[in-house]
Design a protein around this motif. Structure first.
Motif, PDB file in Angstrom:
ATOM      1  N   ALA A 215       0.834  -1.207   0.000  1.00 38.41           N
ATOM      2  CA  ALA A 215       0.000   0.000   0.000  1.00 38.41           C
ATOM      3  C   ALA A 215       0.864   1.250   0.000  1.00 38.41           C
ATOM      4  CB  ALA A 215      -0.940  -0.009   1.205  1.00 38.41           C
ATOM      5  N   ASP A 216       1.975   1.238   0.753  1.00 35.80           N
ATOM      6  CA  ASP A 216       2.904   2.373   0.749  1.00 35.80           C
ATOM      7  C   ASP A 216       3.507   2.588  -0.637  1.00 35.80           C
ATOM      8  OD1 ASP A 216       2.671   3.373   3.280  1.00 35.80           O
ATOM      9  OD2 ASP A 216       4.670   2.803   3.943  1.00 35.80           O
ATOM     10  N   ASP A 217       3.885   1.483  -1.279  1.00 36.93           N
ATOM     11  CA  ASP A 217       4.461   1.591  -2.623  1.00 36.93           C
ATOM     12  C   ASP A 217       3.440   2.156  -3.608  1.00 36.93           C
ATOM     13  OD1 ASP A 217       6.749   0.501  -1.568  1.00 36.93           O
ATOM     14  OD2 ASP A 217       6.558  -1.439  -2.569  1.00 36.93           O
ATOM     15  N   LEU A 247       5.649  -5.723  -9.929  1.00 40.56           N
ATOM     16  CA  LEU A 247       4.367  -6.364 -10.227  1.00 40.56           C
ATOM     17  C   LEU A 247       3.468  -5.525 -11.123  1.00 40.56           C
ATOM     18  CD1 LEU A 247       3.499  -7.668  -6.623  1.00 40.56           C
ATOM     19  CD2 LEU A 247       4.397  -9.020  -8.542  1.00 40.56           C
ATOM     20  N   GLY A 248       3.809  -4.248 -11.294  1.00 44.36           N
ATOM     21  CA  GLY A 248       2.905  -3.323 -11.961  1.00 44.36           C
ATOM     22  C   GLY A 248       1.860  -2.834 -10.966  1.00 44.36           C
ATOM     23  N   LEU A 249       1.234  -1.714 -11.277  1.00 51.25           N
ATOM     24  CA  LEU A 249       0.285  -1.123 -10.352  1.00 51.25           C
ATOM     25  C   LEU A 249      -0.896  -2.054 -10.082  1.00 51.25           C
ATOM     26  CD1 LEU A 249      -0.197   1.390  -8.665  1.00 51.25           C
ATOM     27  CD2 LEU A 249      -1.369   2.414 -10.618  1.00 51.25           C
ATOM     28  N   ASP A 250      -1.483  -2.599 -11.123  1.00 51.54           N
ATOM     29  CA  ASP A 250      -2.624  -3.502 -10.930  1.00 51.54           C
ATOM     30  C   ASP A 250      -2.202  -4.780 -10.217  1.00 51.54           C
ATOM     31  OD1 ASP A 250      -4.381  -1.748 -12.113  1.00 51.54           O
ATOM     32  OD2 ASP A 250      -4.323  -2.715 -14.082  1.00 51.54           O
ATOM     33  N   GLY A 251      -1.036  -5.302 -10.589  1.00 52.42           N
ATOM     34  CA  GLY A 251      -0.549  -6.517  -9.945  1.00 52.42           C
ATOM     35  C   GLY A 251      -0.276  -6.305  -8.474  1.00 52.42           C
ATOM     36  N   ALA A 252       0.255  -5.134  -8.124  1.00 54.15           N
ATOM     37  CA  ALA A 252       0.515  -4.830  -6.714  1.00 54.15           C
ATOM     38  C   ALA A 252      -0.790  -4.739  -5.936  1.00 54.15           C
ATOM     39  CB  ALA A 252       1.300  -3.528  -6.600  1.00 54.15           C
ATOM     40  N   LYS A 253      -1.796  -4.112  -6.517  1.00 56.34           N
ATOM     41  CA  LYS A 253      -3.091  -4.001  -5.843  1.00 56.34           C
ATOM     42  C   LYS A 253      -3.716  -5.386  -5.634  1.00 56.34           C
ATOM     43  CE  LYS A 253      -4.185   0.665  -7.458  1.00 56.34           C
ATOM     44  NZ  LYS A 253      -5.068   1.512  -8.293  1.00 56.34           N
ATOM     45  N   LYS A 254      -3.596  -6.245  -6.628  1.00 57.33           N
ATOM     46  CA  LYS A 254      -4.139  -7.600  -6.487  1.00 57.33           C
ATOM     47  C   LYS A 254      -3.378  -8.382  -5.419  1.00 57.33           C
ATOM     48  CE  LYS A 254      -5.851  -7.951 -11.251  1.00 57.33           C
ATOM     49  NZ  LYS A 254      -5.630  -8.563 -12.589  1.00 57.33           N
ATOM     50  N   ARG A 255      -2.052  -8.221  -5.379  1.00 56.80           N
ATOM     51  CA  ARG A 255      -1.259  -8.925  -4.372  1.00 56.80           C
ATOM     52  C   ARG A 255      -1.637  -8.441  -2.968  1.00 56.80           C
ATOM     53  NH1 ARG A 255       3.707 -11.621  -4.277  1.00 56.80           N
ATOM     54  NH2 ARG A 255       3.037 -12.272  -6.352  1.00 56.80           N
ATOM     55  N   ALA A 256      -1.838  -7.144  -2.815  1.00 57.01           N
ATOM     56  CA  ALA A 256      -2.214  -6.609  -1.506  1.00 57.01           C
ATOM     57  C   ALA A 256      -3.572  -7.144  -1.065  1.00 57.01           C
ATOM     58  CB  ALA A 256      -2.243  -5.078  -1.561  1.00 57.01           C
ATOM     59  N   VAL A 260      -4.371  -9.472   2.265  1.00 61.12           N
ATOM     60  CA  VAL A 260      -5.373  -9.122   3.268  1.00 61.12           C
ATOM     61  C   VAL A 260      -6.357 -10.268   3.464  1.00 61.12           C
ATOM     62  CG1 VAL A 260      -7.367  -7.626   3.688  1.00 61.12           C
ATOM     63  CG2 VAL A 260      -5.171  -6.630   3.056  1.00 61.12           C
ATOM     64  N   ASP A 261      -6.752 -10.903   2.394  1.00 59.15           N
ATOM     65  CA  ASP A 261      -7.641 -12.073   2.513  1.00 59.15           C
ATOM     66  C   ASP A 261      -6.976 -13.167   3.344  1.00 59.15           C
ATOM     67  OD1 ASP A 261      -9.573 -10.833   0.983  1.00 59.15           O
ATOM     68  OD2 ASP A 261      -9.037 -11.861  -0.880  1.00 59.15           O
ATOM     69  N   GLU A 262      -5.698 -13.393   3.111  1.00 59.05           N
ATOM     70  CA  GLU A 262      -4.971 -14.416   3.863  1.00 59.05           C
ATOM     71  C   GLU A 262      -4.817 -14.013   5.324  1.00 59.05           C
ATOM     72  OE1 GLU A 262      -2.245 -16.188   0.177  1.00 59.05           O
ATOM     73  OE2 GLU A 262      -1.410 -14.693   1.547  1.00 59.05           O
ATOM     74  N   PHE A 283      -8.437  -1.958   6.177  1.00 57.37           N
ATOM     75  CA  PHE A 283      -8.097  -0.528   6.247  1.00 57.37           C
ATOM     76  C   PHE A 283      -6.717  -0.256   5.656  1.00 57.37           C
ATOM     77  CE2 PHE A 283      -5.554   2.499   8.748  1.00 57.37           C
ATOM     78  CZ  PHE A 283      -6.202   3.691   8.447  1.00 57.37           C
ATOM     79  N   VAL A 284      -5.776  -1.155   5.903  1.00 58.25           N
ATOM     80  CA  VAL A 284      -4.393  -0.950   5.486  1.00 58.25           C
ATOM     81  C   VAL A 284      -4.282  -0.698   3.981  1.00 58.25           C
ATOM     82  CG1 VAL A 284      -2.305  -2.308   5.062  1.00 58.25           C
ATOM     83  CG2 VAL A 284      -3.167  -2.069   7.373  1.00 58.25           C
ATOM     84  N   ILE A 285      -5.085  -1.386   3.189  1.00 60.39           N
ATOM     85  CA  ILE A 285      -4.962  -1.206   1.733  1.00 60.39           C
ATOM     86  C   ILE A 285      -5.972  -0.211   1.161  1.00 60.39           C
ATOM     87  CG2 ILE A 285      -3.916  -3.458   1.344  1.00 60.39           C
ATOM     88  CD1 ILE A 285      -6.673  -4.437   0.327  1.00 60.39           C
ATOM     89  N   SER A 286      -6.785   0.384   2.023  1.00 57.41           N
ATOM     90  CA  SER A 286      -7.742   1.392   1.561  1.00 57.41           C
ATOM     91  C   SER A 286      -7.321   2.807   1.969  1.00 57.41           C
ATOM     92  CB  SER A 286      -9.141   1.105   2.124  1.00 57.41           C
ATOM     93  OG  SER A 286      -9.171   1.263   3.525  1.00 57.41           O
ATOM     94  N   ARG A 287      -6.270   2.915   2.805  1.00 58.24           N
ATOM     95  CA  ARG A 287      -5.873   4.210   3.343  1.00 58.24           C
ATOM     96  C   ARG A 287      -5.303   5.107   2.240  1.00 58.24           C
ATOM     97  NH1 ARG A 287      -0.175   3.762   4.686  1.00 58.24           N
ATOM     98  NH2 ARG A 287       0.501   1.673   4.104  1.00 58.24           N
ATOM     99  N   ARG A 288      -5.336   6.397   2.515  1.00 60.12           N
ATOM    100  CA  ARG A 288      -4.827   7.401   1.569  1.00 60.12           C
ATOM    101  C   ARG A 288      -3.624   8.158   2.116  1.00 60.12           C
ATOM    102  NH1 ARG A 288      -6.745   4.533  -1.200  1.00 60.12           N
ATOM    103  NH2 ARG A 288      -8.577   4.689  -2.559  1.00 60.12           N
ATOM    104  N   ASN A 289      -3.142   7.708   3.296  1.00 63.94           N
ATOM    105  CA  ASN A 289      -1.946   8.329   3.850  1.00 63.94           C
ATOM    106  C   ASN A 289      -1.191   7.330   4.709  1.00 63.94           C
ATOM    107  OD1 ASN A 289      -3.259   8.249   6.398  1.00 63.94           O
ATOM    108  ND2 ASN A 289      -4.045  10.319   6.111  1.00 63.94           N
TER     109      ASN A 289
END
Length: 289
Positions: A215-217, A247-256, A260-262, A283-289
Motif C-alpha cells: 500500500a505504501d508503494d 508487479l505493476g500497479l494492478d498486480g501490486a493491488k491484487k497482491r495486496a 489481506v484475505d490471507e 483498512f491498510v490497503i484502503s488508506r490514503r496516507n
C-alpha cells in the motif's frame, strides 16, 4: 467500528505518551522526542491493544507496550528521514526532526525514543510477571534490531548502492524486516501478555505487514503529497525496486488484496473476536496516507 477503535486507541496512546514524557528535562532533545512521537495513525499500538483485549488483558496494562511500540516506531522514522538514510524533508506534513532542529538532535531524539520504548515495555505496570515483561523486551529487541527492522533498512540501503535491482523474493524479505517486524511484534504482544498461542497472530501480521508495504508503494505512485504528508514519487525517481515496479500497479493491488484475505483467514481461530483485526487489515490497503 475499527476506525472508531483506532481513534480511541490513538487518543489513549497520545495521552499516555504525554504522561511518560512529562518528567523529561526541559532540553531540545526532549522537545524533539515529543514532536517526533506526535500524530500518526498509531496502528501498531492499536494492534497491541486489540490483541490484548482478545486475550483478556486489561487495557491499563496493555497501554504500556502499546505506547512503547509507538515510541520505537517514532525512533525508526526519525532515523529513516536522516540525510544519511532517505533524506526526507517532510513527515506527516511537518518538517522532519533534523530539519526542524538539526541532525545531532534528530539522532539523539531517535536514540532516546528507542530506549523509552524498552523502558515502557519493562515497566512493572505493563505486566505483574517479570518473565512476561522480559519476553516482550526480548522479542522487541529482535524485531527492532539486526534480525528485523534494522536488517531491513540495511538491505534497503545496500540495494540503493548497487546497479543490480532486487527481485520479488528479495524485496519481500527486505520489507518483512523493515516494515513487517514491528507490526508482527505488535500483533503478537497481546497473546504473549495473555499466555495465548501467538501463531495465528504471527501469520496474520506477516500478511498484514507486506500488504501495508505494498500500500505504501502504491501511495508513492498514486498518492497526493498533501494527504500522504511527505514527498511521493521518490522511489521511481531513484530507480528503486518496489512491489509496484516489479508487479505493476494492478498486480501490486491484487497482491495486496490477496494478502489481506490471507490475513483475515489467519484469524479464523478467533471467530467473531477477530473482526476488528480483519477490519484493520482491510483498512491498510484502503488508506490514503
Amino acid at each position: 467500528m475499527f476506525e472508531e477503535g483506532l481513534r480511541t486507541a490513538a487518543a489513549a496512546i497520545r495521552q499516555h505518551m504525554k504522561q511518560v514524557m512529562d518528567g523529561l528535562p526541559a532540553v531540545p532533545v526532549a522537545e524533539a522526542m515529543r514532536y517526533a512521537s506526535a500524530g500518526g495513525k498509531r496502528l501498531r499500538g492499536y494492534l497491541v491493544l486489540e490483541s490484548a483485549r482478545m486475550h483478556g488483558v486489561d487495557e491499563a496494562q496493555a497501554i504500556w507496550p502499546a505506547t512503547g511500540i509507538e515510541a520505537v516506531h517514532a525512533y525508526s522514522l526519525v532515523h529513516d528521514d536522516l540525510p544519511s538514510m532517505d533524506d526526507d524533508d517532510l513527515r506527516r506534513g511537518q518538517p522532519t526532526v533534523h530539519r526542524r532542529w538539526d541532525e545531532p538532535t534528530a539522532v539523539l531524539a531517535g536514540d532516546a525514543l528507542q530506549t523509552l520504548g524498552f523502558e515502557l515495555v519493562a515497566n512493572p505496570q505493563c505486566h505483574p510477571d517479570p518473565a512476561v515483561r522480559a519476553e516482550l523486551a526480548l522479542t522487541l529487541a529482535r524485531a527492532a534490531g539486526a534480525r528485523g527492522m534494522v536488517l531491513g533498512q540495511a538491505l534497503d540501503m545496500a540495494a540503493e548502492a548497487t546497479d543490480t535491482p532486487l527481485g520479488l523474493s528479495e524485496i519481500t524479505a527486505l520489507q518483512a524486516g523493515k516494515t513487517g517486524a514491528l507490526i508482527r511484534w505488535s500483533a503478537e504482544a497481546g497473546a504473549r501478555m495473555g499466555g495465548g498461542d501467538v501463531a495465528p497472530l504471527t501469520l496474520y501480521a506477516e500478511k498484514l505487514g507486506l500488504a501495508f508495504q505494498i500500500a505504501d508503494d502504491i501511495l508513492d505512485v498514486e498518492g497526493d503529497p498533501d494527504a500522504v504528508g511527505k514527498a511521493v514519487g521518490k522511489d521511481a525517481g531513484r530507480g528503486k525496486a518496489t512491489f509496484v515496479s516489479l508487479l505493476g500497479l494492478d498486480g501490486a493491488k491484487k497482491r495486496a488484496t490477496l494478502l489481506v484475505d490471507e490475513a483475515c483467514t489467519a484469524l479464523d481461530p478467533y471467530g467473531e473476536e477477530g473482526e476488528n483485526l480483519r477490519q484493520a487489515a482491510r483498512f491498510v490497503i484502503s488508506r490514503r496516507n
